[in-house]
Scaffold this motif. Structure first.
Motif, mmCIF file in Angstrom:
data_model
loop_
_atom_site.group_PDB
_atom_site.id
_atom_site.type_symbol
_atom_site.label_atom_id
_atom_site.label_comp_id
_atom_site.label_asym_id
_atom_site.label_seq_id
_atom_site.Cartn_x
_atom_site.Cartn_y
_atom_site.Cartn_z
ATOM 1 N N THR A 170 -12.338 -4.523 5.846
ATOM 2 C CA THR A 170 -10.934 -4.607 5.456
ATOM 3 C C THR A 170 -10.164 -3.470 6.103
ATOM 4 O O THR A 170 -10.554 -2.295 5.970
ATOM 5 C CB THR A 170 -10.773 -4.552 3.933
ATOM 6 O OG1 THR A 170 -11.511 -5.627 3.340
ATOM 7 C CG2 THR A 170 -9.304 -4.657 3.534
ATOM 8 N N THR A 171 -9.095 -3.797 6.793
ATOM 9 C CA THR A 171 -8.307 -2.802 7.511
ATOM 10 C C THR A 171 -6.836 -2.986 7.175
ATOM 11 O O THR A 171 -6.311 -4.101 7.235
ATOM 12 C CB THR A 171 -8.497 -2.940 9.033
ATOM 13 O OG1 THR A 171 -9.894 -2.891 9.335
ATOM 14 C CG2 THR A 171 -7.759 -1.840 9.781
ATOM 15 N N THR A 172 -6.169 -1.900 6.800
ATOM 16 C CA THR A 172 -4.723 -1.941 6.604
ATOM 17 C C THR A 172 -4.071 -1.698 7.963
ATOM 18 O O THR A 172 -4.119 -0.578 8.488
ATOM 19 C CB THR A 172 -4.269 -0.884 5.591
ATOM 20 O OG1 THR A 172 -4.914 -1.127 4.331
ATOM 21 C CG2 THR A 172 -2.755 -0.916 5.405
ATOM 22 N N THR A 206 1.716 -0.626 7.484
ATOM 23 C CA THR A 206 2.298 0.010 6.308
ATOM 24 C C THR A 206 3.761 0.250 6.630
ATOM 25 O O THR A 206 4.086 0.951 7.599
ATOM 26 C CB THR A 206 1.604 1.336 5.975
ATOM 27 O OG1 THR A 206 0.209 1.092 5.733
ATOM 28 C CG2 THR A 206 2.229 1.987 4.752
ATOM 29 N N GLN A 221 -2.947 -6.404 5.566
ATOM 30 C CA GLN A 221 -4.354 -6.104 5.799
ATOM 31 C C GLN A 221 -5.050 -7.257 6.510
ATOM 32 O O GLN A 221 -4.636 -8.423 6.397
ATOM 33 C CB GLN A 221 -5.070 -5.839 4.463
ATOM 34 C CG GLN A 221 -4.561 -4.628 3.704
ATOM 35 C CD GLN A 221 -5.224 -4.505 2.344
ATOM 36 O OE1 GLN A 221 -5.233 -5.469 1.572
ATOM 37 N NE2 GLN A 221 -5.785 -3.317 2.050
ATOM 38 N N THR A 222 -6.114 -6.912 7.248
ATOM 39 C CA THR A 222 -7.019 -7.921 7.808
ATOM 40 C C THR A 222 -8.363 -7.785 7.104
ATOM 41 O O THR A 222 -8.868 -6.672 6.904
ATOM 42 C CB THR A 222 -7.217 -7.740 9.322
ATOM 43 O OG1 THR A 222 -7.759 -6.437 9.585
ATOM 44 C CG2 THR A 222 -5.889 -7.899 10.062
ATOM 45 N N ILE A 223 -8.917 -8.908 6.705
ATOM 46 C CA ILE A 223 -10.227 -8.928 6.062
ATOM 47 C C ILE A 223 -11.121 -9.827 6.904
ATOM 48 O O ILE A 223 -10.943 -11.052 6.939
ATOM 49 C CB ILE A 223 -10.127 -9.461 4.622
ATOM 50 C CG1 ILE A 223 -9.099 -8.664 3.819
ATOM 51 C CG2 ILE A 223 -11.490 -9.417 3.945
ATOM 52 C CD1 ILE A 223 -8.801 -9.252 2.458
ATOM 53 N N THR A 262 2.328 -3.594 2.660
ATOM 54 C CA THR A 262 1.216 -3.408 3.593
ATOM 55 C C THR A 262 0.696 -4.774 4.015
ATOM 56 O O THR A 262 0.843 -5.762 3.292
ATOM 57 C CB THR A 262 0.057 -2.598 2.967
ATOM 58 O OG1 THR A 262 -0.458 -3.325 1.849
ATOM 59 C CG2 THR A 262 0.519 -1.219 2.532
ATOM 60 N N ASN A 272 0.661 -7.514 1.108
ATOM 61 C CA ASN A 272 0.740 -6.897 -0.215
ATOM 62 C C ASN A 272 2.118 -6.265 -0.415
ATOM 63 O O ASN A 272 2.706 -5.702 0.523
ATOM 64 C CB ASN A 272 -0.316 -5.791 -0.365
ATOM 65 C CG ASN A 272 -1.715 -6.264 -0.011
ATOM 66 O OD1 ASN A 272 -2.359 -6.940 -0.795
ATOM 67 N ND2 ASN A 272 -2.185 -5.890 1.188
#
Length: 644
Positions: free
Chosen positions: A179-181, A184, A171-173, A169, A216
Motif C-alpha cells: 500500500t502506497t500513498t 497527499t 493510495q495504490t494497493i 489522499t 480517502n
C-alpha cells in the motif's frame, strides 16, 4: 440645522447598506477540461473529406474539413464558398481536428503520446467511506484520477462567503498487499460551480496487478449547512504510454472542451471513403460513379481510387483481407460479370430533381460483425444483383435489360411440363416508404411511393423498406417503384425440369422465352425436323401446330453453337417455314424452335436457380420478366400489355 439632520440620516443609511452587502470574492478555483478522441474511420486508405481544400496535412485542409464534421448533428464549420472562415463561421469554438487517411507510411498525430480509456465513477468520498476502483489490465502505465468539487465555500455570520479547504489522499494497493500513498493534497479556495482536479498516478514496472486505487478524505465531513466542502470521485482514465500511427487505418483526432460539450457529443463525419480497385479503362466521376471507354481486358489500375460503384465495392470486400480475401481467391471471381454490373450501375439516369446521377451508388459504413452471406447479398441488392457460383467461379447477375438467350417448349422439358405458382394477395403492398440517409441534413429520411391503381384492389397497405447504402432521394424513389412493380407484376414463378442438353446452357440471370401450349392454347414450338438452309426449316408436327405468317410473326431457333436467333417469317408452306433473312448457320435437326406474333406472344422469364438432379436432369426456377419495366421504374413510361 436642517442640513446637519439630513447629513445624519444619510450617514446612517449608508452604514446600513454597507453592513448588508456581504463580501463575495470571485471564484478562486476554476477548471477547464478538454477531451481528445481518436476516432476510427475505416480500414485501409480513404480519399478524404469532400469539402476540404488545400493539400492533405495542411492547416487549410484540416480547418476546411470541419465542414464535413458534425457534432450532435450540427456542422462545425459553415463557411461560404470562396471565403476564408471567421470566428462567426464556426458553430462551436475551441475545436481542434487532425485526420490521417489510412496509408501505410502515415505518421502519428502530433501531441498524442498516450492511449486513454475513461471510466465514470460518480461516487461521493466521505471520511468514513473511501472509494476504491480496481485496475486489472497489466498494460496500463498510469491512471488519471479526476475529482469533482461541486462547491467549496463557507458562509460567515456577517454575510461574507469565503473559500474552504479539504484534505485528501490517494493510495495504490497492489495485489501483493503493498500500500502506497501516492497523492497527499489540500484543495483550497472558493467555487460556486463544479471544480475538477486531475491527479496522475504512475504505475511503474514491476507493479503487482491487479491494483486498487483508493481515494480517502482526510478532512472531517461537514455537518454544518454553512460549510460546503464535499467532493466526488468523478472518473478515472487508464493510460498506456505509446505514440501510434495506426498504419493502414484511417482515423481522426478531435479535441473539444467540456464547457462546450459537458457530455461527449455524437460525432459524424462526411467522407469520400475506402479506395478500391478501378478497371484500367475507368474514370471516376465527381459523384463517385465510373465512366468507361474502350474495351475492358480484365485488369485494374495500379493505384486504388475512391468510388461508390456497388460492383467494385463488393469486389473489394470479396478480395481484401478486411473482407473475405483470406477465404476467396481473386482468380475465382468472374471479373467480367462485375464489370457488366458496374457499367449498368454507373450509367447516368434522371435523379428526379432536374439533374442526373448514377443509377446505383453504394454509400455505407460496415462497422459491426455480420454474417458473410447477408453482407454479400446486401451489397449485391444495391444494384439488383444476385451472386452465384458457376463453372468454378463466383459471378454476379444484375437484373438489367437483357435479350432472351434460350427457348423452351414441351419438346425440351420433362413430361411434367411447366408448373406455375404465384404469391398470395396478402403480400401485395400499395404504399412503400424507403428510408435513406440524407447527406445534407445528416439524418434518416423517407421517400414514399404509391400505386394508386393497386389501391383500388387492395386498399392502402404499407411497406417500410430500408434503402441499404442509399444516400440519394432519387435512388430511394426508384427502389420504391421497383418494389411496387415487382411484387405486383413479377410474383409468378415457373418451375420445370430439362435434360443435360438444355439444362446446362442457362444460368442464374439468363432471360428465357417459353412457348407453353397449355397456357397459350396453341402449339407453336417443337423440334426442327430438318434444317433446309439458313433461311428455311421443316418443323416436326405440321398437323398439331399453329404456323402463322401474319401479325409480325417471327421464328426463333437454337443454333449449333447454343445461341438463340430470331428472324421474321416471310412465308409458310406446309411444314416449311421461310424467313426473310439468313440465320448465322443452318439450323440443325432436333434443335428447338418457337413462333410468336402479336396475337400470341411468348412468355418471358428470368432464371433464378438451376439445380442438378438425378439422371443428369436440371430443375430450373424462373420468375416472370417484362423487359419494359426498366423504363417504367426510371421515368414512369407506361407498360404495354402482353398477350400470352
Amino acid at each position: 440645522m436642517p442640513f446637519l439632520a439630513n447629513s445624519g440620516i444619510i450617514s446612517s443609511v449608508a452604514n446600513l447598506l454597507f453592513e448588508l452587502d456581504p463580501n463575495l470574492p470571485k471564484d478562486a478555483l476554476q477548471s477547464k477540461q478538454f477531451q481528445t478522441l481518436i476516432e476510427l474511420l475505416g480500414s485501409g486508405e480513404i480519399e478524404g473529406f469532400p469539402s476540404a481544400t488545400g493539400s492533405k496535412g495542411s492547416t487549410e485542409y484540416n480547418i476546411s474539413a470541419l465542414k464535413d464534421v458534425f457534432l450532435n448533428g450540427t456542422q462545425v464549420l459553415q463557411q461560404a464558398a470562396g471565403t476564408s472562415p471567421n470566428d462567426e463561421d464556426f458553430n462551436f469554438q475551441n475545436i481542434t481536428f487532425e485526420p490521417r487517411f489510412g496509408t501505410s507510411d502515415q505518421t502519428a498525430i502530433a501531441g498524442i503520446s498516450e492511449t486513454e480509456s475513461e471510466t465514470s465513477v460518480g461516487v461521493t468520498v466521505t471520511q468514513s467511506t473511501p472509494v476504491s476502483r480496481q485496475i486489472t489490465d497489466t498494460n496500463i502505465d498510469a491512471v488519471r484520477v479526476t475529482l469533482g468539487f461541486p462547491t467549496l465555500q463557507k458562509f460567515e455570520d456577517n454575510g461574507d462567503i469565503n473559500g474552504a479547504e479539504v484534505a485528501l489522499t490517494i493510495q495504490t494497493i497492489e495485489n501483493d498487499g503493498t500500500t502506497t500513498t501516492v497523492i497527499t493534497d489540500t484543495v483550497k479556495g472558493r467555487t460556486a460551480s463544479t471544480y475538477f482536479k486531475d491527479y496522475k498516478i504512475n504505475l511503474p514496472s514491476g507493479t503487482s496487478f491487479p491494483v486498487t486505487i483508493r481515494v480517502n478524505r482526510t478532512t472531517a465531513d461537514s455537518t454544518e449547512t454553512t460549510l460546503q466542502d464535499s467532493f466526488q470521485w468523478s472518473s478515472f482514465t487508464e493510460i498506456i504510454n505509446e505514440s501510434r500511427a495506426y498504419a493502414n487505418f484511417a482515423h481522426v483526432a478531435l479535441r473539444f472542451d467540456a464547457e462546450t460539450f459537458p457530455n461527449q457529443p455524437r460525432r459524424m463525419f462526411r467522407i469520400r471513403g475506402t479506395k478500391i480497385k478501378i478497371p484500367h479503362n475507368g474514370v471516376v466521376r465527381a459523384d463517385g460513379s465510373i465512366s468507361y471507354s474502350g474495351t475492358f481486358n480484365g485488369t485494374f489500375k495500379t493505384d486504388k481510387e475512391y468510388s461508390n460503384d456497388p460492383a467494385w465495392v463488393l469486389y473489394d470486400l470479396l478480395t481484401t483481407s478486411k473482407g473475405f480475401g483470406d477465404h476467396i481467391a481473386e482468380s475465382s471471381l468472374d471479373v467480367f460479370s462485375f464489370f457488366s454490373a458496374s457499367q449498368y450501375a454507373s450509367e447516368q439516369v434522371d435523379d428526379g430533381a432536374g439533374g442526373t446521377e448514377a443509377r446505383f451508388s453504394c454509400n455505407v459504413v460496415l462497422n459491426s460483425q455480420r454474417a458473410a452471406y447477408d453482407t454479400i447479398n446486401n451489397l449485391a441488392s444495391v444494384m439488383r444483383a444476385m451472386p452465384f457460383y458457376s463453372a468454378g467461379a463466383v459471378n454476379i447477375s444484375c437484373d438489367k435489360p437483357t435479350d432472351p438467350s434460350y427457348i423452351y417448349n414441351l419438346s425440351n422439358v420433362s413430361e411434367a411440363g411447366f408448373s406455375y405458382s404465384s404469391a398470395s394477395k396478402d403480400t401485395k403492398f400499395t404504399v412503400v416508404n424507403v428510408s435513406y440517409f440524407d447527406m445534407e441534413t445528416a439524418e434518416i429520411d423517407y421517400e414514399t411511393t404509391e400505386d394508386t391503381a393497386l389501391q383500388t384492389k387492395y386498399g392502402i397497405v404499407t411497406k417500410n423498406l430500408n434503402g441499404f447504402a442509399c444516400t440519394s432521394r432519387g435512388q430511394a424513389a426508384r427502389l420504391g417503384r421497383w418494389f411496387l412493380y415487382t411484387q405486383n407484376n413479377e410474383a409468378e414463378t415457373v418451375t420445370f425440369t430439362a435434360s443435360l442438353e438444355s439444362g446446362t446452357i442457362v444460368r442464374v440471370g439468363t432471360v428465357i422465352n417459353i412457348a407453353d401450349p397449355m397456357r397459350a392454347g396453341v402449339r407453336r414450338g417443337g423440334r426442327i425436323k430438318t434444317g433446309v438452309s439458313t433461311t428455311q426449316i421443316i418443323v416436326d408436327d405440321q398437323n398439331n401446330t399453329d404456323l402463322p405468317s401474319t401479325n409480325s410473326a417471327t421464328l426463333s431457333v437454337i443454333l449449333s453453337d447454343g445461341s438463340l436467333e430470331t428472324k421474321t417469317i416471310s412465308s409458310v408452306s406446309g411444314a416449311t417455314i421461310t424467313v426473310d433473312s439468313a440465320f448465322s448457320s443452318v439450323p440443325q435437326a432436333n434443335s428447338v424452335w418457337v413462333i410468336e406474333n402479336t396475337s400470341v406472344e411468348l412468355q418471358t422469364f428470368r432464371v433464378v436457380s438451376v439445380t442438378e438432379q438425378e439422371l443428369l436432369n436440371y430443375q430450373i426456377v424462373a420468375v416472370v420478366h417484362d423487359p419494359n419495366k426498366y423504363a417504367f421504374v426510371e421515368d414512369g413510361t407506361a407498360l404495354p400489355a402482353r398477350t400470352i
